[in-house]
Scaffold this active site. Structure first.
Site, PDB file in Angstrom:
ATOM      1  N   GLU A  38      51.230  34.836   1.009  1.00 53.35           N
ATOM      2  CA  GLU A  38      50.956  35.564  -0.243  1.00 53.35           C
ATOM      3  C   GLU A  38      50.246  36.763   0.100  1.00 53.35           C
ATOM      4  O   GLU A  38      48.964  36.835   0.836  1.00 53.35           O
ATOM      5  CB  GLU A  38      50.029  34.673  -1.001  1.00 53.35           C
ATOM      6  CG  GLU A  38      50.114  34.790  -2.347  1.00 53.35           C
ATOM      7  CD  GLU A  38      48.941  33.964  -3.109  1.00 53.35           C
ATOM      8  OE1 GLU A  38      48.952  32.623  -2.955  1.00 53.35           O
ATOM      9  OE2 GLU A  38      48.129  34.406  -3.775  1.00 53.35           O
ATOM     10  N   ASP A  50      39.869  38.332  -9.475  1.00 50.59           N
ATOM     11  CA  ASP A  50      39.236  38.291  -8.170  1.00 50.59           C
ATOM     12  C   ASP A  50      37.686  38.440  -7.965  1.00 50.59           C
ATOM     13  O   ASP A  50      37.181  39.197  -8.470  1.00 50.59           O
ATOM     14  CB  ASP A  50      39.963  39.204  -7.245  1.00 50.59           C
ATOM     15  CG  ASP A  50      41.443  38.791  -7.027  1.00 50.59           C
ATOM     16  OD1 ASP A  50      41.685  37.521  -6.491  1.00 50.59           O
ATOM     17  OD2 ASP A  50      42.466  39.652  -7.463  1.00 50.59           O
ATOM     18  N   TYR A  96      51.475  27.716  -9.507  1.00 51.71           N
ATOM     19  CA  TYR A  96      50.286  27.988  -8.812  1.00 51.71           C
ATOM     20  C   TYR A  96      49.341  27.249  -9.476  1.00 51.71           C
ATOM     21  O   TYR A  96      49.222  28.167 -10.608  1.00 51.71           O
ATOM     22  CB  TYR A  96      50.152  29.590  -8.381  1.00 51.71           C
ATOM     23  CG  TYR A  96      49.043  29.455  -7.477  1.00 51.71           C
ATOM     24  CD1 TYR A  96      47.663  29.263  -7.784  1.00 51.71           C
ATOM     25  CD2 TYR A  96      49.132  30.738  -6.500  1.00 51.71           C
ATOM     26  CE1 TYR A  96      46.465  29.504  -7.032  1.00 51.71           C
ATOM     27  CE2 TYR A  96      48.168  31.265  -5.636  1.00 51.71           C
ATOM     28  CZ  TYR A  96      46.606  30.621  -6.074  1.00 51.71           C
ATOM     29  OH  TYR A  96      45.696  31.023  -5.333  1.00 51.71           O
TER      30      TYR A  96
END
Lengths: 403, 277
Positions: free
Chosen positions: B53, B64, B179
């Protein structure tokens, strides 16, 4: 005008104003955004919600704020008849409280027990901390480390009100980074937390919801001007960072096509330099903080930090409805530089005995450019959206005065 | 699902046939420099990464944590652009035509590149799939549908807040794999709980036949093994990126040490995933 022909019809059911707006958020937040949209719709049709909000606006905020005829300013420019919408007289010193009370009532309806917010100049942070204190909810405010330094009085006010201030050091440590950090906190505490966004940006339904809560400004101006002059104003002027005070003033007038509507962005050191925060004049459409709008960015799609003397205007984006209104040509968007704002700040302080915040000083700078050329029966309304107590130290600094 | 079989489909089928789980390794393209990043990328398959990834750096990575934010900033400072990220994959493909590469990031750089030209250039460069954090199903018209039509897998994030009512919408235009974000939070946060993950994976599998990889908060070979055991794969990012940060904190560290240390951790993580598989 109504339906499709109205400038006031947006957003559509996808949260779009033309191409702009939308819901560009991580999946973790998406169910919350949908809940919020449903809760807001339910609240809008609940007379009890409206009644509670009106009661607070009247007795806690002090609304309606006056529409003041600025006689000496009018004489000075020798043209248009200048009125100031005195939202700086609100409790907490700016228009920000209008939105915070609406959102905190919504948070209570949704059973949320913790409030978070981002702030730039600290005006929104103070308003959030005030509303949270009033309702006994714990409150965390994210603020860029750079802004904390230049807005010390507001930082202390928030602390007095019981807010937990989290300095944000990522990026340039300003409003954009504070918003990133608030979104990170929200995604981590989805169960109990309500995010009070301070401007007409973010994912749908925020831009529409904040606009609706701020529209009380324009609605009051309509009736106050009718009462004073027997007719509607000829032009409206407001400063724009994210654009909430401007949208609040403009929105109720957008379909009155004879009324000239002008938004004033922060020109910083000038639009020919990289140091400005004029997203519409110097930016291009992109996607940030949940919505598509005009952004200051490079050709790789990386966001560029805005610059303005005013911490409340140096956001690299702008509310999506403003982006739409720019493209369709309904609102004129112009800019004023740091220097022009500073001059206007001093002028109105001397002429009217009103110390404005640096944000509306930008709007005033533009009034100074157009008022002299307008006829004496032209009714111009400028939104005095914040008072300048918080800026006294930084203005002294810019004027080379040590306190 | 995409009509034609992709590198991701082949990889998951191959692992399943061997009774193995996928180790998905995340690095940010261009971190700490374009050259070192390229050498890490080319070493990952041999270190045991089944899928890579590759983060597309962005100034405002809202989902993030500090580790990956800092990685983005290092990469941007070193001059990384989306164009260079595509070049990096193009070069990688000269030596490896099997390891699937998924680009992960935020929509704005892709939007500015231009959706149609991005899809065309990504396919030509040998990219297999996309994970775009800020494009939920509500915005599928933007990139998801054109990307799938262009032959790229579009990998969706499912989260603990994605309930059964919403799950079918989230899975509708997902391909390659799902995911699962094991925690509500940002990358690099607290470790996920294996029982919770196991139940969530089972819940997702009731709605789809796609493989489910799990990420966010996995740092050690042991955690990776535990999580992989209850899913089809485990994603590790912040822990690898932290190694890059540690090596560059020491100004005298030669470039090779950075690559070696990242690949050493990757190899330990791969062992954790594969032993339990």
């Amino acid at each position: 005008m109504d339906g499709q022909n109205s400038y006031r019809a947006g957003p559509d059911d996808k949260g779009r104003f033309g191409h702009y707006g939308g819901r560009f958020v991580a999946e973790t937040l998406m169910p919350l955004i949908l809940d919020l949209e449903a809760a807001y719709k339910a609240a809008q049709s609940d007379p009890a919600f409206e009644a509670e909000l009106v009661d607070l606006q009247t007795h806690y905020v002090g609304r309606p704020s006056p529409l003041y005829f600025a006689e000496r300013l009018t004489e000075h420019y020798g043209g248009a008849k200048i009125y100031l919408k005195r939202d700086e007289l609100n409790h907490t010193g700016s228009h920000k409280i209008n939105n915070c009370l609406g959102q905190i009532l919504l948070a209570r309806r949704m059973g949320k027990t913790r409030i978070i917010a981002e702030t730039g100049a600290g005006q929104h942070g103070v308003a959030v901390a005030t509303a949270a204190a009033r309702f006994g909810l714990p409150c965390t405010v994210f603020m860029g480390a750079t802004d904390i330094e230049r807005q010390k009085p507001n930082v202390f006010r928030m602390k007095l009100l019981g807010a937990d201030i989290r300095p944000v050091t990522s990026g340039a440590g300003t409003l954009k980074d504070a918003m990133n950090e608030a979104l990170r906190d929200w995604v981590t505490h989805v169960d109990n937390t309500f995010y009070i966004i301070g401007t007409v940006a973010g994912p749908h339904p925020y831009p529409a919801m904040v606009r609706d809560f701020q529209s009380i400004i324009g609605k009051e101006v309509r009736s106050q001007m009718m009462e004073r002059e027997g007719r509607l104003p000829d032009s409206l002027v407001a400063c724009i960072g994210g654009g909430s005070n401007a949208m609040g003033l403009f929105h109720p007038f957008l379909d009155d096509s004879d009324i000239r509507v002008i938004g004033v962005e922060a020109g910083g050191l000038g639009l020919s330099t990289p140091d400005h925060a004029a997203s519409l004049a110097g930016g291009t459409p992109g996607v940030l903080h949940g919505n598509r709008t005009y952004l200051l960015q490079d050709d790789d799609g990386q966001i560029i930090e805005g610059h303005s003397i005013s911490a409340g205007l140096d956001y690299p984006g702008i509310g999506p409805e403003h982006a739409f209104l720019r493209d369709v040509g309904r609102v004129e968007y112009v800019s004023a530089t740091d220097r022009e704002a500073l001059d206007a700040f001093q002028l109105i302080t001397r002429l009217e005995g009103i110390i404005p915040a640096l944000e509306p000083s930008h709007a005033l700078a533009h009034v100074g450019k157009i008022a002299p050329g307008l006829p004496s029966d032209h009714l111009l309304v400028m939104n005095m959206c914040g008072r300048g107590d918080k800026d006294v130290f930084s203005v002294a600094d810019h004027l080379g005065v040590s306190l | 699902m995409s009509a034609r079989e992709t590198r991701l489909d082949r990889k998951f089928a191959e692992l399943a046939a061997e009774g193995q789980k996928a180790f998905v390794a995340f690095i940010t393209a261009g971190d700490p420099t374009p050259d070192i990043s390229a050498s890490i990328l080319s070493g990952l398959p041999a270190a045991g990464a089944d899928i890579i990834e590759l983060g597309m750096p962005f100034t405002d990575p809202m989902a993030d944590g500090p580790a990956i934010q800092a990685a983005s900033q290092r990469a941007l400072k070193a001059g990384q652009t989306l164009e260079k990220t595509l070049d990096m994959v193009r070069n990688f493909r000269r030596g490896d035509d099997k390891t699937p590469i998924v680009l992960m990031g935020y929509y704005n750089p892709v939007f500015i590149y231009g959706v149609d030209s991005f899809i065309e250039d990504a396919v030509a460069a040998g990219i297999d799939g996309l994970i775009i954090v800020d494009l939920p199903p509500e915005e599928d018209d933007e990139l998801c549908l054109p990307a799938m039509a262009g032959g790229l897998n579009f990998i969706r994030l499912a989260t603990p807040t994605t309930d059964d009512k919403r799950l079918p919408d989230v899975l509708a235009n997902t391909s390659g794999f799902v995911y699962y974000v094991s925690i509500t939070g940002i990358t690099g946060s607290a470790a996920p709980d294996a029982d919770h993950v196991s139940q969530s994976v089972a819940r997702i599998k009731r709605h789809t036949e796609l493989p489910v990889a799990v990420g966010f908060g996995i740092r050690t070979p042991e955690q990776a093994g535990t999580i992989a055991a209850v899913a089809d794969g485990a994603v590790v990012g912040s822990a690898l990126v932290d190694v890059i940060r540690e090596t560059i904190d020491d100004a005298n560290t030669p470039d090779t040490a950075c690559t070696e240390r990242v690949l050493a951790l990757a190899s330990d993580l791969a062992a954790g995933v594969h032993n339990k598989g």
